[in-house]
Scaffold this active site. Structure first.
Site, short mmCIF file in Angstrom:
data_model
loop_
_atom_site.label_atom_id
_atom_site.label_comp_id
_atom_site.label_asym_id
_atom_site.label_seq_id
_atom_site.Cartn_x
_atom_site.Cartn_y
_atom_site.Cartn_z
CB THR A 63 -0.94 -0.02 1.23
OG1 THR A 63 -1.87 -1.08 1.05
CG2 THR A 63 -1.71 1.28 1.37
CG HIS A 86 1.68 -9.52 2.84
ND1 HIS A 86 0.42 -10.01 2.64
CD2 HIS A 86 1.58 -8.18 2.70
CE1 HIS A 86 -0.41 -9.01 2.40
NE2 HIS A 86 0.27 -7.88 2.43
CB CYS A 136 -23.16 -8.40 4.66
SG CYS A 136 -22.91 -9.77 3.54
#
Lengths: 89, 378
Positions: free
Chosen positions: B70, B197, B321
């Site tokens: 990121t 990772h 959800c």
């Protein structure tokens, strides 16, 4: 995705059935639609009122999978959409 | 527990674990200093850099290590935009990039720049002609395109995008997080980002490669580390372990990717046969080898993940959800496919055919049970 006035005029046809799924989370609006579309005649319109953002994508996708027709989705003044579906068979 | 969520994170490779423990003992010192232990840490860091560069098709001096994939994307996007500020303020991305790209684009927009988002078709791939047209528009400072989509596995037309960018003189940032180490990377990028990772390295190591000659200026306060591209003391042991994992994965990738792709093909063809009312999502052929995604009509994603967890399977979902935001995945939305009842299976290295078979046995009952509980007649 939200239709213009021209498309609205073309769509024209008032819904034969309105399903109020406001406040219901997906997949409940789709479950309601899949069941209740059988209550209207072929070529009639079902309007699903829904405010779960998933319904805005999922109802047109359901139409594609089930070979029904997604006519248009109209924004509701208090949030959510009226999603119009024509029963094809 | 069968772990089928490699697209979130690949389990630590045994060789990475070994390298990490060894490097904790010998690579702890500050690589910027001049005494013996520091020189040893620096040597380990530079050796890891050379290995990672070679595996990714870059030169060692083009590669910097960040604290995550990121962060590599944030620095890559904002740094390239900063470096080309005088050329233009227009950023082109696809609608299905990782949230790190979209959030960096959000910062750029709040800073007065503009963002052009190129939509995708039903398979999740951008149309190369639409991407080219967007890149060729006046004032484009940077274009971003992932190598493969993280939620549905579809490969993006990076080669065509790179050709369009070369034609327009616009740098291309390729986010290779899902494919680095698993398949050869297309060339033609100006900025490349990846995350260790995801290839079996430890968490906390990202890669930012900036091609020589590409204008890039750090959007962050100055710091001397990593060729002034990344602030902060390098995590040398984790970087050494990441290089070891990448070396191991690349060595196996031709054979292992073909094996995983065959297992994914099996899931692709069996799920619609075993479970009624399922939409399999993503390109069936042009895809990352380890990812398969499908959506089950009338099923709540979270309920399905819970059932599968009880049956011993770790999988992921893009359904709303299951997201903290309660919004469906922007990827599924942009593709116009079902967003509820969504399951992403992503196979780690060594995933067994037996576990895949057991998954295919368990899934139909799990879906049937949830549909019955919801009162769905099938």
């Amino acid at each position: 995705m939200v239709s213009t006035q021209a498309a609205e005029a073309e769509a024209g046809q008032p819904p034969a059935l309105t399903i109020d799924a406001l406040g219901k989370k997906c997949p409940i609006p789709i479950i309601m639609l899949a069941e209740q579309i059988n209550y209207v005649p072929r070529n009639a319109i079902v309007s699903v009122l829904a405010d779960d953002p998933a319904a805005f994508t999922d109802i047109p996708a359901w139409c594609r999978l089930k070979s029904h027709h997604h006519v248009a989705s109209y924004e509701l003044p208090d949030g959510g959409w009226a999603i119009h579906v024509r029963r094809n068979y | 527990m069968a772990y089928f969520d490699a697209a979130s994170t690949e389990p630590l490779h045994p060789q990475a674990r070994e390298a990490l423990i060894a490097a904790l003992d010998v690579g702890w010192a500050d690589p910027a200093r001049l005494y013996g232990p520091a020189r040893r840490a620096r040597m380990l860091l530079e050796q890891a850099r050379t290995e990672v560069a070679e595996a990714l098709g870059a030169r060692p001096d083009e590669v910097s290590f960040t604290s995550s994939g990121t962060q590599a994307v944030h620095l890559g996007v904002l740094g390239a935009l900063h470096g080309r500020r005088r050329v233009g303020r227009r950023l082109v991305t696809s609608a299905v990039e990782h949230s790190s790209v979209l959030h960096a684009a959000g910062v750029h927009e709040r800073d007065g720049g503009s963002v052009e988002t190129v939509g995708v078709g039903l398979t999740g791939a951008v149309d190369p002609a639409a991407f080219r047209a967007a890149v060729l528009a006046e004032g484009t400072a940077l274009a971003c395109l992932q190598s493969a989509n993280h939620e549905v596995g579809t490969l993006q037309p990076v080669v065509e995008a790179a050709a369009a960018c070369a034609e327009a003189g616009v740098p291309l940032l390729v986010d290779a997080a899902q494919t680095a180490g698993r398949m050869p990377l297309p060339g033609g990028w100006s900025v490349l980002t990846a995350s260790a990772h995801k290839w079996g390295g430890p968490a906390g190591v990202g890669v930012l490669a900036v091609r020589k000659g590409t204008r890039w200026r750090s959007p962050l306060p100055e710091d001397d580390r990593e060729r002034r591209r990344v602030p902060g003391f390098e995590n040398v042991p984790a970087i050494v372990a990441s290089a070891a994992a990448l070396r191991a994965m690349v060595a196996d990738s031709a054979r292992e990717s073909a094996r995983l792709a065959a297992l994914v093909d099996r899931i692709r063809s069996e799920v619609p046969r075993l479970v009624p009312d399922v939409e399999v999502i993503g390109d069936p052929v042009s895809r990352a080898p380890h990812i398969i995604t499908f959506s089950c009509l009338y099923v709540e994603g979270e309920a399905l993940l819970t059932e599968l967890d009880k049956a011993g399977f770790a999988v992921s979902s893009g359904s709303s959800c299951t997201a903290s935001t309660l919004r469906p995945s922007h990827v599924l939305e942009a593709m116009g496919v079902l967003t509820h009842g969504n399951v992403r299976v992503s196979l780690p290295q060594g995933a067994s055919a037996t576990d895949v078979d057991r998954f295919l046995t368990v899934l139909p009952d799990a879906v049937r049970k949830i549909r019955e509980d919801a009162g769905v007649r099938s």
